[in-house]
Structures are given as C-alpha cells and as structure tokens.
Enzyme design. Structure first.
Site, PDB file in Angstrom:
ATOM      1  N   HIS A   1      23.994  40.415  -1.115  1.00  0.00           N
ATOM      2  CA  HIS A   1      22.905  39.632  -1.300  1.00  0.00           C
ATOM      3  C   HIS A   1      22.073  39.929   0.082  1.00  0.00           C
ATOM      4  CE1 HIS A   1      19.829  36.479  -1.779  1.00  0.00           C
ATOM      5  NE2 HIS A   1      20.742  35.437  -1.210  1.00  0.00           N
TER       6      HIS A   1
ATOM      7  N   ASP B   1      26.377  33.587  -2.715  1.00  0.00           N
ATOM      8  CA  ASP B   1      26.076  32.092  -2.608  1.00  0.00           C
ATOM      9  C   ASP B   1      26.439  31.211  -3.844  1.00  0.00           C
ATOM     10  OD1 ASP B   1      24.212  32.017  -0.326  1.00  0.00           O
ATOM     11  OD2 ASP B   1      22.685  32.987  -1.672  1.00  0.00           O
TER      12      ASP B   1
ATOM     13  N   ASP C   1      21.049  34.961   6.070  1.00  0.00           N
ATOM     14  CA  ASP C   1      22.130  34.101   6.219  1.00  0.00           C
ATOM     15  C   ASP C   1      23.308  34.877   6.016  1.00  0.00           C
ATOM     16  OD1 ASP C   1      20.890  33.609   3.723  1.00  0.00           O
ATOM     17  OD2 ASP C   1      22.295  31.825   3.501  1.00  0.00           O
TER      18      ASP C   1
ATOM     19  N   TYR D   1      23.919  21.288  -3.716  1.00  0.00           N
ATOM     20  CA  TYR D   1      23.608  22.748  -3.575  1.00  0.00           C
ATOM     21  C   TYR D   1      23.242  23.482  -5.116  1.00  0.00           C
ATOM     22  CZ  TYR D   1      25.286  27.480  -2.015  1.00  0.00           C
ATOM     23  OH  TYR D   1      25.208  29.007  -1.861  1.00  0.00           O
TER      24      TYR D   1
ATOM     25  N   HIS E   1      29.097  30.370   1.472  1.00  0.00           N
ATOM     26  CA  HIS E   1      28.818  28.988   2.141  1.00  0.00           C
ATOM     27  C   HIS E   1      29.989  28.095   1.923  1.00  0.00           C
ATOM     28  CE1 HIS E   1      24.622  30.145   3.492  1.00  0.00           C
ATOM     29  NE2 HIS E   1      24.432  30.394   2.173  1.00  0.00           N
TER      30      HIS E   1
ATOM     31  N   HIS F   1      21.539  33.887  -6.607  1.00  0.00           N
ATOM     32  CA  HIS F   1      20.325  33.381  -6.996  1.00  0.00           C
ATOM     33  C   HIS F   1      19.119  34.620  -6.685  1.00  0.00           C
ATOM     34  CE1 HIS F   1      18.789  31.897  -2.929  1.00  0.00           C
ATOM     35  NE2 HIS F   1      19.837  32.512  -2.498  1.00  0.00           N
TER      36      HIS F   1
ATOM     37  N   GLU G   1      19.439  37.889   1.806  1.00  0.00           N
ATOM     38  CA  GLU G   1      19.140  36.875   2.634  1.00  0.00           C
ATOM     39  C   GLU G   1      19.683  37.035   4.010  1.00  0.00           C
ATOM     40  OE1 GLU G   1      18.745  33.223   0.086  1.00  0.00           O
ATOM     41  OE2 GLU G   1      16.871  33.416   1.293  1.00  0.00           O
TER      42      GLU G   1
ATOM     43  N   HIS H   1      16.855  27.521   5.496  1.00  0.00           N
ATOM     44  CA  HIS H   1      16.062  28.587   4.871  1.00  0.00           C
ATOM     45  C   HIS H   1      14.251  28.081   5.357  1.00  0.00           C
ATOM     46  CE1 HIS H   1      19.463  29.832   2.915  1.00  0.00           C
ATOM     47  NE2 HIS H   1      18.778  30.383   1.907  1.00  0.00           N
TER      48      HIS H   1
HETATM   49 FE1  FEO Z   1      20.514  33.260  -0.684  1.00  0.00          FE
HETATM   50 FE2  FEO Z   1      23.004  31.972   1.489  1.00  0.00          FE
HETATM   51  O1  FEO Z   1      21.324  32.577   0.898  1.00  0.00           O
END
Ligand code: FEO
Length: 399
Positions: free
Chosen positions: A79, A164, A83, A192, A225, A145, A81, A23
């Site tokens: 989400h 996430d 990724d 994490y 992840h 998140h 983001e 990030h």
């Molecule tokens: Fe909030 Fe894995 O991105």
C-alpha cells in the site's frame, strides 16, 4: 527487538507512542499506533512493508539484529500511504539491488510519494514469488482501503499480511492480540473499522468470500498497525463480516448532539429516557466534548442514530455539522435515524440534519423533533414520546 511471528518471519516495525491525531485528519489515535514491517529470512531476504518516514531507524535496528539490511532482495509494498511506504527510499538506499514489488495501482501512489528509479516488479492477484523455501502469493484488495492495496500471503506458514486491514491503532510493548486486555483490543479494532473501513463494507464482504473461495488457510494474520492475530485469527475476519453486513447491530441508539444554551441537551436527555422506556440501550455523546473517532466507534454497532443541534444562522452548529459530514463519507449500513433540536428566532437546523442522514444512506425512521426556546413540560413529554417511538422502531428492526 525483532519478534518472530512465524518461522523465520520477524516483526521489525516501529512503535509511535506519541501520535494522537493520525493522518492529519480527525482520526484520534487514543493509544498511539505502530507501523508494522515484516522481515522474511529465506534464500531471498524480503521485507514486507516499511514504516512511517522518520521511524526508519527503529526498523533498521530491528532488521540488523537478524540480518544485514543490505542483504534485502525484495521489498513488498502492499500500500502506498506514507505510514507504510514512507521508508522505502531509505531501505532502497541501504539495499540498492533490491526489487520493489507492488500492485499496478501502486505505481501511481508509491511513484508519487517515492521516486528512486529502483528495480520494480508489478504483481496482481494470483501472482507468486518464490523466496526459496517460502512463497509469496499476492491478492489485490482494491479499496481495503486504497485502490493500490494488496495482501501478501505465505502459504507455507498460513500467514496473511493484509496491510491496513484487521489493524488497530495501539502502541504497546506486546506484539500479539492475546497478550493485551481484550476490551482495549476490541475497542481499538472497532474504532479502526468504523473510521477507516465502513465505506468499503460491501467490498469487504466480497473480498472475504473470495479468500474463502481460494481456500486460504490462516494461522496468523499480521496487519500493518497494532497487534498480530495468532490465536483464532479468524475471529477478526468473522467480526469484519459482521460489521460489514450490519447484521450485528444491537438494539442500541446513539444520540449525538451539540447544544448552545442547553435546550437541545435537555431534549437529548428526554429522548434518552424514552429510548430506555422502550427497552433499548442509549448512548449520549455531546460534541465537541466527544471526538469524532469515539462517536464513529459507537456508531458502528448502534442500530439507531439520533442527531441533534441547536439552530444558528438557520443551520446546525459547526461540530455536529462536521459529525454529519463524517457520516455522509462513511455511509454506514442498515441504520435508522432521525433529527432533533431546539431553535429560537429561526429554524432550519433539523431539516439540514435530516437531509444529511438521507445522504449518509441512513433511513429516516420518523419526522424530526424541533421545539422552540427552552423546553417546557410539554416539550419534555413530546421528546420522551419521540425517543420511545424511535426506540420501538429500533427494537423491531433488530428482531
Ligand atoms: Fe492506509 Fe496505514 O495507511
């Protein structure tokens, strides 16, 4: 190779073996990571989350081993983001008739990162989408998140796809949590949570209670992840509840400090002796030798945090100041803290550290210890006593 995680549900994600600074901020991904995308093969073929931009070819190769990507009808974006949503445009290009499904707040985040004029559907908590034999149920999970975050649940498979939440940054050839070394798994799950989810601890408790009230049963939890929880998946939910409540904290003190000429380090070692004399565990982490991610991972389960610094220009040194900034942002729950350090011509560092502890919501359990120049025998004794007193307070607080 796609991996089946439930009947006709396949992991089709990507593994990033190289990434160490995720990030673009201080999150050190010591073991790389994965971007998990899941393909549901039903009457309406559906992809839940995509992968980081630049990794789409890994994902497409895996999808193509199961179905032609052009047949995808729904893309669920839990989400915004990059990724997870970074390859939405590539998927929509290959499957131009697909509908993009996301939360209301996803319109802002996904809309800003990805613009394509695609078919879109906005969903909220309790909304469902029938794929034929399977149903998707959506559950908004704001601030777990990001404000846009939602979970997708497949009741027929008792499968939760929480994006996430419940993840770990691990690059591996294995896909399930029970296939790897458990110490590695929990080390990464802890880091994490500590580094990403700590600020949202109260919301986690509320969300878990809501899920329990809804009676959602889970045989599999597949985060975006790391590895998939399939054996006793509730263990990670229970662990999150413990971390979020702060009730798990051990009679342990984390000492994190930055030294200039070795005086603050000498104090740290003396304080550690005092803590151990009180029958409390101690972890001593110097910065910048220790990265932020490791420090925060250790912080999560320690009841006490002692922060030390030499004084420079009437302020703490830069690396420990950055650690304090991190703590202020994370706002860990139910911690005791105190500051210490050595100074020469000017004082001021420990007062700033003490203020930082307060701003982080950490209860300052005793006044700061500040000594001058190089600690002598009397300073050493004072520091041992400081550590012993703090250790006793930590021990009393975890009883
Ligand atoms: Fe909030 Fe894995 O991105």
């Amino acid at each position: 190779m796609p991996i089946q995680i439930a009947p006709n549900v396949y992991w089709v994600g990507a593994v990033d073996w190289n990434v160490r600074n995720f990030h673009g901020y201080t999150f050190q991904t010591h073991r790389g990571t994965s971007f998990n995308s899941y393909l549901i093969v039903d009457d309406h073929i559906t992809l839940v989350d995509t992968v980081m931009w630049g990794f789409e070819e890994q994902m497409f190769r895996r999808i193509a081993e199961v179905v032609d990507p052009a047949r995808i009808e729904y893309v669920i974006a839990n989400h915004g983001e990059p990724d997870h949503s970074g390859s939405i445009a590539a998927v929509m290009h290959r499957a131009p008739n697909a509908t993009l499904v996301h939360s209301k707040r996803g319109s802002s985040s996904i809309g800003k990162y990805q613009t394509g004029g695609w078919l879109e559907r906005i969903v909220g908590s309790g909304d469902t989408l029938s794929l034929g034999h399977k149903t998707l149920t959506f559950l908004e999970a704001a601030m777990l998140h990001w404000p846009d975050t939602m979970f997708t649940y497949v009741p027929e498979d008792r499968l939760l796809l929480p994006n996430d939440a419940f993840g770990q940054h691990i690059a591996s050839a294995e896909r399930f949590t029970d296939e790897i070394d458990q110490a590695v798994l929990w080390d990464e799950a802890r880091k994490y949570y500590a580094n990403i989810l700590t600020p949202f601890s109260s919301l986690i408790l509320k969300k878990v209670a809501e899920v329990q009230q809804l009676g959602l049963q889970m045989d599999t939890i597949a985060p975006s992840h790391g590895l998939v929880w399939r054996k006793n998946p509730m263990q990670i939910v229970e662990q999150y509840v413990q971390w979020a409540s702060g009730d798990h904290q051990a009679a342990r003190v984390l000492l994190v400090y930055e030294t200039m000429w070795g005086s603050t380090e000498t104090l740290a070692r003396a304080i550690m002796e005092g803590i151990v004399q009180a029958g409390v565990q101690a972890r001593l982490l110097p910065v910048p030798q220790t990265d932020h991610t490791t420090v925060m991972g250790e912080m999560l389960e320690a009841k006490g945090i002692l922060v030390g610094s030499a004084c420079h220009n009437r302020r703490p040194l830069l690396h420990i100041s950055a650690i304090m900034e991190d703590l202020i942002g994370l706002k860990p729950v139910k911690k005791l803290g105190a500051a210490f350090g050595s100074y020469g011509w000017s004082s001021g560092a420990v007062q700033i550290l003490e203020k930082g502890l307060q701003e982080a919501g950490i209860e300052v359990a005793q006044p700061a210890l500040a000594t001058t120049w190089r600690p002598d025998g009397s300073d050493w004794g004072q520091a041992v006593a400081f550590g012993r007193a703090f250790g006793e307070k930590v021990k009393a607080a975890v009883r």
